[in-house]
Design a protein around this motif. Structure first.
Motif, mmCIF file in Angstrom:
data_model
loop_
_atom_site.group_PDB
_atom_site.id
_atom_site.type_symbol
_atom_site.label_atom_id
_atom_site.label_comp_id
_atom_site.label_asym_id
_atom_site.label_seq_id
_atom_site.Cartn_x
_atom_site.Cartn_y
_atom_site.Cartn_z
ATOM 1 N N TYR A 48 -1.579 0.113 0.435
ATOM 2 C CA TYR A 48 -2.268 -1.063 -0.111
ATOM 3 C C TYR A 48 -2.238 -2.144 0.964
ATOM 4 O O TYR A 48 -1.169 -2.480 1.498
ATOM 5 C CB TYR A 48 -1.573 -1.560 -1.369
ATOM 6 C CG TYR A 48 -2.003 -2.949 -1.804
ATOM 7 C CD1 TYR A 48 -3.138 -3.132 -2.580
ATOM 8 C CD2 TYR A 48 -1.252 -4.071 -1.439
ATOM 9 C CE1 TYR A 48 -3.534 -4.413 -2.979
ATOM 10 C CE2 TYR A 48 -1.639 -5.345 -1.836
ATOM 11 C CZ TYR A 48 -2.776 -5.506 -2.601
ATOM 12 O OH TYR A 48 -3.172 -6.759 -2.992
ATOM 13 N N ALA A 50 -3.616 -6.102 2.003
ATOM 14 C CA ALA A 50 -4.234 -7.386 1.656
ATOM 15 C C ALA A 50 -3.731 -8.412 2.660
ATOM 16 O O ALA A 50 -2.874 -8.119 3.496
ATOM 17 C CB ALA A 50 -3.876 -7.794 0.229
ATOM 18 N N ASP A 88 3.291 -14.880 -5.053
ATOM 19 C CA ASP A 88 2.515 -14.021 -4.157
ATOM 20 C C ASP A 88 2.630 -12.553 -4.536
ATOM 21 O O ASP A 88 1.629 -11.835 -4.608
ATOM 22 C CB ASP A 88 2.967 -14.223 -2.709
ATOM 23 C CG ASP A 88 2.538 -15.570 -2.149
ATOM 24 O OD1 ASP A 88 1.594 -16.165 -2.701
ATOM 25 O OD2 ASP A 88 3.164 -16.029 -1.175
ATOM 26 N N ALA A 91 0.696 -11.760 -7.704
ATOM 27 C CA ALA A 91 -0.758 -11.731 -7.494
ATOM 28 C C ALA A 91 -1.170 -10.435 -6.802
ATOM 29 O O ALA A 91 -2.171 -9.806 -7.181
ATOM 30 C CB ALA A 91 -1.191 -12.939 -6.669
ATOM 31 N N HIS A 92 -0.392 -10.032 -5.801
ATOM 32 C CA HIS A 92 -0.718 -8.793 -5.094
ATOM 33 C C HIS A 92 -0.552 -7.579 -5.999
ATOM 34 O O HIS A 92 -1.353 -6.631 -5.935
ATOM 35 C CB HIS A 92 0.161 -8.651 -3.857
ATOM 36 C CG HIS A 92 -0.239 -9.532 -2.724
ATOM 37 N ND1 HIS A 92 -1.506 -9.518 -2.178
ATOM 38 C CD2 HIS A 92 0.459 -10.468 -2.027
ATOM 39 C CE1 HIS A 92 -1.570 -10.400 -1.196
ATOM 40 N NE2 HIS A 92 -0.400 -10.995 -1.087
ATOM 41 N N MET A 94 -0.917 -7.473 -9.261
ATOM 42 C CA MET A 94 -2.048 -7.460 -10.200
ATOM 43 C C MET A 94 -3.295 -6.897 -9.525
ATOM 44 O O MET A 94 -4.025 -6.087 -10.115
ATOM 45 C CB MET A 94 -2.305 -8.869 -10.724
ATOM 46 C CG MET A 94 -1.219 -9.406 -11.641
ATOM 47 S SD MET A 94 -1.496 -11.125 -12.156
ATOM 48 C CE MET A 94 -2.989 -10.950 -13.130
ATOM 49 N N GLU A 95 -3.537 -7.324 -8.298
ATOM 50 C CA GLU A 95 -4.688 -6.806 -7.560
ATOM 51 C C GLU A 95 -4.517 -5.316 -7.288
ATOM 52 O O GLU A 95 -5.475 -4.538 -7.386
ATOM 53 C CB GLU A 95 -4.839 -7.558 -6.236
ATOM 54 C CG GLU A 95 -6.052 -7.128 -5.427
ATOM 55 C CD GLU A 95 -6.178 -7.880 -4.120
ATOM 56 O OE1 GLU A 95 -7.091 -8.713 -4.015
ATOM 57 O OE2 GLU A 95 -5.363 -7.628 -3.208
ATOM 58 N N PHE A 96 -3.284 -4.920 -6.973
ATOM 59 C CA PHE A 96 -2.991 -3.503 -6.718
ATOM 60 C C PHE A 96 -3.323 -2.637 -7.927
ATOM 61 O O PHE A 96 -3.936 -1.576 -7.795
ATOM 62 C CB PHE A 96 -1.516 -3.347 -6.357
ATOM 63 C CG PHE A 96 -1.014 -1.928 -6.444
ATOM 64 C CD1 PHE A 96 -1.239 -1.023 -5.410
ATOM 65 C CD2 PHE A 96 -0.314 -1.493 -7.566
ATOM 66 C CE1 PHE A 96 -0.786 0.284 -5.499
ATOM 67 C CE2 PHE A 96 0.145 -0.193 -7.659
ATOM 68 C CZ PHE A 96 -0.088 0.704 -6.626
ATOM 69 N N ASN A 98 -5.422 -3.132 -10.361
ATOM 70 C CA ASN A 98 -6.879 -3.018 -10.509
ATOM 71 C C ASN A 98 -7.471 -2.086 -9.455
ATOM 72 O O ASN A 98 -8.334 -1.244 -9.759
ATOM 73 C CB ASN A 98 -7.533 -4.399 -10.412
ATOM 74 C CG ASN A 98 -7.297 -5.250 -11.636
ATOM 75 O OD1 ASN A 98 -7.202 -4.728 -12.745
ATOM 76 N ND2 ASN A 98 -7.198 -6.551 -11.449
ATOM 77 N N ASP A 99 -7.010 -2.243 -8.217
ATOM 78 C CA ASP A 99 -7.517 -1.395 -7.138
ATOM 79 C C ASP A 99 -7.132 0.064 -7.364
ATOM 80 O O ASP A 99 -7.915 0.974 -7.057
ATOM 81 C CB ASP A 99 -6.958 -1.860 -5.793
ATOM 82 C CG ASP A 99 -7.579 -3.173 -5.325
ATOM 83 O OD1 ASP A 99 -8.540 -3.641 -5.979
ATOM 84 O OD2 ASP A 99 -7.108 -3.726 -4.318
ATOM 85 N N SER A 102 -9.446 1.949 -9.750
ATOM 86 C CA SER A 102 -10.707 2.305 -9.091
ATOM 87 C C SER A 102 -10.498 3.408 -8.065
ATOM 88 O O SER A 102 -11.311 4.337 -7.958
ATOM 89 C CB SER A 102 -11.299 1.068 -8.407
ATOM 90 O OG SER A 102 -11.552 0.046 -9.336
ATOM 91 N N MET A 131 -2.445 -6.314 -17.697
ATOM 92 C CA MET A 131 -2.939 -5.513 -16.573
ATOM 93 C C MET A 131 -3.394 -4.125 -17.012
ATOM 94 O O MET A 131 -3.842 -3.331 -16.198
ATOM 95 C CB MET A 131 -1.844 -5.351 -15.517
ATOM 96 C CG MET A 131 -1.355 -6.619 -14.899
ATOM 97 S SD MET A 131 -0.093 -6.253 -13.638
ATOM 98 C CE MET A 131 0.870 -7.745 -13.695
#
Length: 270
Positions: A48, A50, A88, A91-92, A94-96, A98-99, A102, A131
């Motif tokens: 991952y 970012a 931080d 946030a990462h 949460m993005e992870f 979702n990613d 996908s 999430m």
């Protein structure tokens, strides 16, 4: 963004995992992934990436017969330093999540489940349900981990224990219980498994077949990442533990003891 690791990155995988915020976990190591591969799991090495954040993680993939494929991130991903989230890292993560949804759907149309095991304090403020995550009915690993800072002196560590624990440790020392390092060869496997069987009879927990343990005990010991330690008294083995080592962390992985001379408190000294 999540991507597959390159062959060059997989070659140096353990050193990369140790750079994760959590300092790395042995269940995310290349050696442990090879052990799981022996047991029918396919390791998928992923990264991952970012801004100001890179996390290396292994997804273990397995077919669930006609239902589809399941994925398992054992004791990971390692986003959280000291098992605590900050703005931080949250946030990462949460993005992870979702990613990851996908990413898995894109590369595997037969995927039906992803199980994550990030190590977090009980009082985490993360809203995992928001999430799309929910608590599994079964814990594949132990529910909790106790950390002991061994950079302190032995006296400081012992003094942090309860009075009864300190007494039992010193009792074992006075009675001249000895601690020995043993090779994890066939004899070591037989001994360690017999200790666990004896403990299982008393405690009633589930115990896998010996071949399962022998596989990873030997593999990790051969890689310099595991050690069999036993407590003896006048030639009698009283107890044993198998510890694993990865980066700056040691793990009490498996343990057991015989009924013999239980009054000597050997497990406390171990």
């Amino acid at each position: 963004m999540i991507r597959y690791a390159s062959e060059a990155e997989i070659e140096t995988w353990d050193s990369l995992v140790l750079n994760n915020a959590d300092g790395g976990h042995i269940y995310q190591s290349k050696e442990w992934s090879r052990v799981k591969q022996y047991n029918g799991w396919e390791p998928v090495y992923c990264i991952y990436e970012a801004t100001a954040c890179v996390v290396y993680f292994v997804l273990l993939k397995k077919s669930a017969s006609i239902l589809g494929n399941i994925y398992y991130c054992s004791k990971g991903p390692g986003f959280f330093e000291h098992s605590s989230e900050d703005k931080d890292s949250s946030a990462h993560f949460m993005e992870f999540v979702n990613d990851l949804k996908s990413f898995v759907h894109k590369h595997d149309s037969q995927a039906i489940l992803v199980k994550l095991e990030p190590e977090l304090d009980d009082d985490t403020k993360l809203d995992l349900a928001q999430m799309g995550l929910f608590k599994s009915k079964a814990d594949l690993q132990f529910k909790a981990t106790i950390f002991v800072d061994i950079s302190k002196s032995e006296e400081e560590i012992i003094n942090s224990f309860k009075q009864k624990t300190r007494y039992n440790i010193r009792l074992a020392e006075r009675k001249e219980v000895k601690i020995e390092l043993r090779d994890m060869d066939d004899n070591g496997v037989d001994l360690m498994y017999s200790l666990m069987q004896a403990t299982q009879k008393r405690a009633g927990f589930f115990l896998r077949q010996k071949d399962y343990f022998a596989n990873y005990w030997k593999a990790l010991a051969d890689a310099g990442m595991g050690q069999l330690i036993v407590a003896t008294h006048e030639g009698d083995v009283l107890g044993g533990v198998f510890v694993t080592i990865f980066g700056s962390k040691g793990y009490y992985k498996d343990g057991g003891s015989f009924e013999t001379k239980r009054n000597l408190m050997a497990p406390y000294l171990l």
